[in-house]
Design a protein around this motif. Structure first.
Motif, PDB file in Angstrom:
ATOM      1  N   THR A  99     -37.720 -20.098  18.592  1.00 39.95           N
ATOM      2  CA  THR A  99     -38.999 -19.442  18.844  1.00 39.95           C
ATOM      3  C   THR A  99     -39.628 -19.079  17.506  1.00 39.95           C
ATOM      4  OG1 THR A  99     -38.213 -18.566  20.945  1.00 39.95           O
ATOM      5  CG2 THR A  99     -40.149 -17.503  19.979  1.00 39.95           C
ATOM      6  N   VAL A 100     -40.874 -19.509  17.310  1.00 41.46           N
ATOM      7  CA  VAL A 100     -41.596 -19.235  16.068  1.00 41.46           C
ATOM      8  C   VAL A 100     -43.003 -18.773  16.424  1.00 41.46           C
ATOM      9  CG1 VAL A 100     -40.273 -20.910  14.723  1.00 41.46           C
ATOM     10  CG2 VAL A 100     -42.391 -21.626  15.810  1.00 41.46           C
ATOM     11  N   THR A 101     -43.677 -18.152  15.466  1.00 46.40           N
ATOM     12  CA  THR A 101     -45.064 -17.718  15.660  1.00 46.40           C
ATOM     13  C   THR A 101     -45.969 -18.627  14.858  1.00 46.40           C
ATOM     14  OG1 THR A 101     -44.361 -15.433  15.977  1.00 46.40           O
ATOM     15  CG2 THR A 101     -46.667 -15.785  15.397  1.00 46.40           C
ATOM     16  N   SER A 102     -47.024 -19.108  15.502  1.00 45.53           N
ATOM     17  CA  SER A 102     -47.944 -20.012  14.810  1.00 45.53           C
ATOM     18  C   SER A 102     -48.787 -19.241  13.793  1.00 45.53           C
ATOM     19  CB  SER A 102     -48.842 -20.736  15.814  1.00 45.53           C
ATOM     20  OG  SER A 102     -49.690 -19.824  16.482  1.00 45.53           O
ATOM     21  N   GLU A 103     -49.365 -20.014  12.879  1.00 45.82           N
ATOM     22  CA  GLU A 103     -50.248 -19.477  11.846  1.00 45.82           C
ATOM     23  C   GLU A 103     -51.570 -20.222  11.937  1.00 45.82           C
ATOM     24  OE1 GLU A 103     -48.081 -20.554   8.351  1.00 45.82           O
ATOM     25  OE2 GLU A 103     -46.536 -19.031   8.657  1.00 45.82           O
ATOM     26  N   GLY A 105     -54.738 -22.007   9.631  1.00 47.56           N
ATOM     27  CA  GLY A 105     -55.003 -22.552   8.313  1.00 47.56           C
ATOM     28  C   GLY A 105     -56.239 -23.435   8.346  1.00 47.56           C
ATOM     29  N   ALA A 106     -56.426 -24.168   7.281  1.00 46.25           N
ATOM     30  CA  ALA A 106     -57.543 -25.107   7.186  1.00 46.25           C
ATOM     31  C   ALA A 106     -57.401 -26.182   8.260  1.00 46.25           C
ATOM     32  CB  ALA A 106     -57.572 -25.741   5.802  1.00 46.25           C
ATOM     33  N   HIS A 107     -58.500 -26.769   8.665  1.00 50.87           N
ATOM     34  CA  HIS A 107     -58.494 -27.798   9.704  1.00 50.87           C
ATOM     35  C   HIS A 107     -57.782 -29.063   9.221  1.00 50.87           C
ATOM     36  CE1 HIS A 107     -59.862 -30.041  13.194  1.00 50.87           C
ATOM     37  NE2 HIS A 107     -60.170 -31.031  12.367  1.00 50.87           N
ATOM     38  N   MET A 108     -56.846 -29.541  10.032  1.00 54.30           N
ATOM     39  CA  MET A 108     -56.138 -30.808   9.772  1.00 54.30           C
ATOM     40  C   MET A 108     -56.548 -31.756  10.901  1.00 54.30           C
ATOM     41  SD  MET A 108     -53.803 -32.409   7.828  1.00 54.30           S
ATOM     42  CE  MET A 108     -52.846 -31.146   7.009  1.00 54.30           C
ATOM     43  N   GLU A 109     -57.318 -32.772  10.590  1.00 57.02           N
ATOM     44  CA  GLU A 109     -57.861 -33.677  11.601  1.00 57.02           C
ATOM     45  C   GLU A 109     -56.774 -34.452  12.341  1.00 57.02           C
ATOM     46  OE1 GLU A 109     -60.910 -35.651  13.838  1.00 57.02           O
ATOM     47  OE2 GLU A 109     -60.813 -33.752  12.791  1.00 57.02           O
ATOM     48  N   ALA A 110     -55.800 -34.999  11.616  1.00 56.93           N
ATOM     49  CA  ALA A 110     -54.703 -35.749  12.246  1.00 56.93           C
ATOM     50  C   ALA A 110     -53.429 -34.915  12.166  1.00 56.93           C
ATOM     51  CB  ALA A 110     -54.492 -37.091  11.550  1.00 56.93           C
ATOM     52  N   LEU A 111     -52.661 -34.915  13.236  1.00 53.52           N
ATOM     53  CA  LEU A 111     -51.392 -34.190  13.267  1.00 53.52           C
ATOM     54  C   LEU A 111     -50.550 -34.554  12.046  1.00 53.52           C
ATOM     55  CD1 LEU A 111     -49.252 -32.489  14.925  1.00 53.52           C
ATOM     56  CD2 LEU A 111     -48.430 -34.699  15.715  1.00 53.52           C
ATOM     57  N   ALA A 112     -49.969 -33.541  11.406  1.00 53.09           N
ATOM     58  CA  ALA A 112     -49.141 -33.795  10.226  1.00 53.09           C
ATOM     59  C   ALA A 112     -47.921 -32.883  10.233  1.00 53.09           C
ATOM     60  CB  ALA A 112     -49.946 -33.551   8.949  1.00 53.09           C
ATOM     61  N   TYR A 113     -46.827 -33.416   9.752  1.00 57.59           N
ATOM     62  CA  TYR A 113     -45.632 -32.650   9.448  1.00 57.59           C
ATOM     63  C   TYR A 113     -45.478 -32.699   7.932  1.00 57.59           C
ATOM     64  CZ  TYR A 113     -44.084 -33.210  14.334  1.00 57.59           C
ATOM     65  OH  TYR A 113     -43.979 -33.193  15.696  1.00 57.59           O
ATOM     66  N   TYR A 114     -45.116 -31.580   7.324  1.00 61.77           N
ATOM     67  CA  TYR A 114     -44.888 -31.588   5.885  1.00 61.77           C
ATOM     68  C   TYR A 114     -43.945 -30.448   5.508  1.00 61.77           C
ATOM     69  CZ  TYR A 114     -48.845 -28.286   6.072  1.00 61.77           C
ATOM     70  OH  TYR A 114     -49.692 -27.249   6.385  1.00 61.77           O
ATOM     71  N   PHE A 115     -43.353 -30.568   4.326  1.00 64.80           N
ATOM     72  CA  PHE A 115     -42.401 -29.602   3.798  1.00 64.80           C
ATOM     73  C   PHE A 115     -43.016 -28.934   2.566  1.00 64.80           C
ATOM     74  CE2 PHE A 115     -39.720 -32.636   6.049  1.00 64.80           C
ATOM     75  CZ  PHE A 115     -38.804 -31.805   6.700  1.00 64.80           C
ATOM     76  N   THR A 131     -56.459 -26.178  13.403  1.00 63.92           N
ATOM     77  CA  THR A 131     -56.225 -25.037  12.517  1.00 63.92           C
ATOM     78  C   THR A 131     -54.886 -24.365  12.825  1.00 63.92           C
ATOM     79  OG1 THR A 131     -57.435 -23.581  14.026  1.00 63.92           O
ATOM     80  CG2 THR A 131     -58.701 -24.574  12.211  1.00 63.92           C
ATOM     81  N   THR A 132     -54.102 -24.947  13.731  1.00 61.46           N
ATOM     82  CA  THR A 132     -52.820 -24.369  14.128  1.00 61.46           C
ATOM     83  C   THR A 132     -51.687 -24.935  13.294  1.00 61.46           C
ATOM     84  OG1 THR A 132     -53.611 -24.029  16.392  1.00 61.46           O
ATOM     85  CG2 THR A 132     -51.217 -24.040  16.057  1.00 61.46           C
ATOM     86  N   ILE A 133     -50.878 -24.046  12.751  1.00 60.40           N
ATOM     87  CA  ILE A 133     -49.708 -24.418  11.959  1.00 60.40           C
ATOM     88  C   ILE A 133     -48.488 -23.775  12.606  1.00 60.40           C
ATOM     89  CG2 ILE A 133     -48.583 -24.279   9.706  1.00 60.40           C
ATOM     90  CD1 ILE A 133     -51.446 -23.864   8.520  1.00 60.40           C
ATOM     91  N   VAL A 134     -47.461 -24.586  12.855  1.00 64.65           N
ATOM     92  CA  VAL A 134     -46.215 -24.076  13.417  1.00 64.65           C
ATOM     93  C   VAL A 134     -45.140 -24.219  12.344  1.00 64.65           C
ATOM     94  CG1 VAL A 134     -44.524 -24.295  15.265  1.00 64.65           C
ATOM     95  CG2 VAL A 134     -46.949 -24.748  15.739  1.00 64.65           C
ATOM     96  N   PRO A 135     -44.724 -23.081  11.730  1.00 65.98           N
ATOM     97  CA  PRO A 135     -43.717 -23.136  10.670  1.00 65.98           C
ATOM     98  C   PRO A 135     -42.303 -23.072  11.247  1.00 65.98           C
ATOM     99  CG  PRO A 135     -44.548 -20.905  10.857  1.00 65.98           C
ATOM    100  CD  PRO A 135     -45.265 -21.736  11.903  1.00 65.98           C
ATOM    101  N   ILE A 136     -41.425 -23.917  10.738  1.00 65.63           N
ATOM    102  CA  ILE A 136     -40.041 -23.949  11.200  1.00 65.63           C
ATOM    103  C   ILE A 136     -39.132 -23.984   9.976  1.00 65.63           C
ATOM    104  CG2 ILE A 136     -38.343 -25.197  12.598  1.00 65.63           C
ATOM    105  CD1 ILE A 136     -40.880 -26.663  13.835  1.00 65.63           C
ATOM    106  N   TRP A 137     -38.348 -22.923   9.779  1.00 64.71           N
ATOM    107  CA  TRP A 137     -37.376 -22.915   8.683  1.00 64.71           C
ATOM    108  C   TRP A 137     -36.140 -23.676   9.123  1.00 64.71           C
ATOM    109  CZ3 TRP A 137     -37.528 -22.066   3.686  1.00 64.71           C
ATOM    110  CH2 TRP A 137     -38.591 -21.327   3.165  1.00 64.71           C
ATOM    111  N   ILE A 138     -35.682 -24.593   8.312  1.00 67.58           N
ATOM    112  CA  ILE A 138     -34.521 -25.406   8.612  1.00 67.58           C
ATOM    113  C   ILE A 138     -33.456 -25.147   7.553  1.00 67.58           C
ATOM    114  CG2 ILE A 138     -33.640 -27.761   8.843  1.00 67.58           C
ATOM    115  CD1 ILE A 138     -36.495 -28.568   9.680  1.00 67.58           C
ATOM    116  N   LYS A 139     -32.262 -24.807   8.021  1.00 67.25           N
ATOM    117  CA  LYS A 139     -31.134 -24.589   7.113  1.00 67.25           C
ATOM    118  C   LYS A 139     -29.955 -25.373   7.681  1.00 67.25           C
ATOM    119  CE  LYS A 139     -28.499 -21.240   4.589  1.00 67.25           C
ATOM    120  NZ  LYS A 139     -28.433 -19.891   4.095  1.00 67.25           N
ATOM    121  N   PRO A 140     -29.723 -26.593   7.168  1.00 69.88           N
ATOM    122  CA  PRO A 140     -28.614 -27.411   7.680  1.00 69.88           C
ATOM    123  C   PRO A 140     -27.270 -26.746   7.435  1.00 69.88           C
ATOM    124  CG  PRO A 140     -30.091 -28.718   6.312  1.00 69.88           C
ATOM    125  CD  PRO A 140     -30.465 -27.283   6.137  1.00 69.88           C
ATOM    126  N   LYS A 141     -26.309 -27.045   8.308  1.00 67.08           N
ATOM    127  CA  LYS A 141     -24.949 -26.563   8.093  1.00 67.08           C
ATOM    128  C   LYS A 141     -24.363 -27.278   6.886  1.00 67.08           C
ATOM    129  CE  LYS A 141     -23.862 -25.424  12.847  1.00 67.08           C
ATOM    130  NZ  LYS A 141     -22.961 -25.653  13.982  1.00 67.08           N
TER     131      LYS A 141
END
Length: 142
Positions: A99-103, A105-115, A131-141
């Motif tokens: 479960t995460v909370t969206s943020e 931001g600036a308008h992104m016309e095409a869906l994008a994933y980035y780090f 303008t919706t950003i869904v942040p997901i912190w990833i910490k591999p084992k």
């Protein structure tokens, strides 16, 4: 018909997908994270909410083929591969739910994933569309 004209006709008959393919990879520690997806384009549509093409409370695969306020999102990581974005393959294929909370931001016309942030043992993955950003912190084992 000449060979070059035949190639031109064949090219015109092929329909270019409206949602182009995208991919991103990132190494975090000794783990490689790879995301392969098709990128839907906003094209002036309302994206999220009661009147959007993605309605609150419904499972949505963030990809394609076929102003919001911060909302809690349940991000589902699934072992189901090679499936269409709907219908949802079911909880039996779920590997992890976060479960995460969206943020906003600036308008992104095409869906994008980035780090935007990468550390030796974790990374911040962002899903960004409109303008919706869904942040997901990833910490591999380790």
């Amino acid at each position: 018909m000449s060979f070059s004209l035949a190639l031109l006709v064949a090219a015109l008959l092929q329909q270019v997908p409206r949602s182009q393919h995208g991919s991103i990879t990132q190494r975090v520690g000794i783990t490689d994270i790879a995301i392969s997806y098709n990128r839907p384009v906003a094209r002036g549509r309302e994206l999220f909410g009661a009147d959007g093409i993605i309605r609150w409370g419904r499972v949505w695969h963030p990809g394609a083929d076929s102003a919001t306020t911060p909302q809690p999102w349940t991000v589902i990581f699934s072992r189901a591969v090679g499936v269409w974005h709907t219908p949802y393959p079911g909880e039996s294929s779920d590997v992890l739910r976060v479960t995460v909370t969206s943020e906003q931001g600036a308008h992104m016309e095409a869906l994008a994933y980035y780090f935007p942030v990468v550390t030796p043992d974790s990374a911040l993955l962002r899903l960004h569309w409109g303008t919706t950003i869904v942040p997901i912190w990833i910490k591999p084992k380790a």
